[in-house]
Design an enzyme around this catalytic site. Structure first.
Site, PDB file in Angstrom:
ATOM      1  NE  ARG A   1      -7.790  -3.726  -0.275  1.00 29.71           N
ATOM      2  CZ  ARG A   1      -8.653  -3.000   0.432  1.00 29.71           C
ATOM      3  NH1 ARG A   1      -9.952  -3.152   0.254  1.00 29.71           N
ATOM      4  NH2 ARG A   1      -8.230  -2.174   1.337  1.00 29.71           N
TER       5      ARG A   1
ATOM      6  CB  CYS B   1      -5.904  -0.327  -1.065  1.00 30.65           C
ATOM      7  SG  CYS B   1      -7.034   1.090  -1.041  1.00 30.65           S
TER       8      CYS B   1
END
Length: 128
Positions: free
Chosen positions: A103, A105
């Site tokens: 991920r 972000c």
């Protein structure tokens, strides 16, 4: 072979793009924002309420492409305020329970329609 993915269970694209594209067994979603697909309106509330709608929209697109949160390989998350990071994560982790994908972000200045968060994913799709 490229396949365009579309479902009425997620908001229609607000520009010249698809909800997702499938290439062989890989599914690439466009960023989903917290728009209710039934009303076309942004969900009211803080980042937690908006993140839940984003995940519901993603789930609908993933299912249409024969994928799920368990087959997501990579997510890219956009939030408009890093102060919302912990609250966003508290929702995010409710959807990625068995699989913790790679991920990124990032905080961005603004997102379409003034929303607080947006998420796109790459997933492994099952055979049709």
């Amino acid at each position: 072979m490229l396949t365009t993915i579309f479902t009425k269970e997620a908001p229609a694209a607000i520009g010249p793009y698809s909800q997702a594209i499938k290439l062989d067994k890989l599914l690439f979603t466009s960023g989903q924002i917290p728009v209710n697909p039934n009303t076309g309106e942004v969900v009211d509330g803080e980042v937690t309420e908006q993140a839940h709608q984003v995940m519901k929209n993603l789930q609908a697109v993933l299912e249409e492409g024969n994928a799920s949160f368990n087959t997501v390989i990579k997510t890219t998350c956009f939030i408009t305020n890093m102060a919302d990071f912990a609250d966003f994560n508290s929702v995010y982790e409710q959807y990625f329970t068995a699989n913790k994908p790679a991920r990124s972000c990032v905080a961005v200045k603004e997102l379409p329609k003034g929303v607080l968060c947006e998420v796109e994913v790459i997933a492994l799709a099952e055979d049709n």
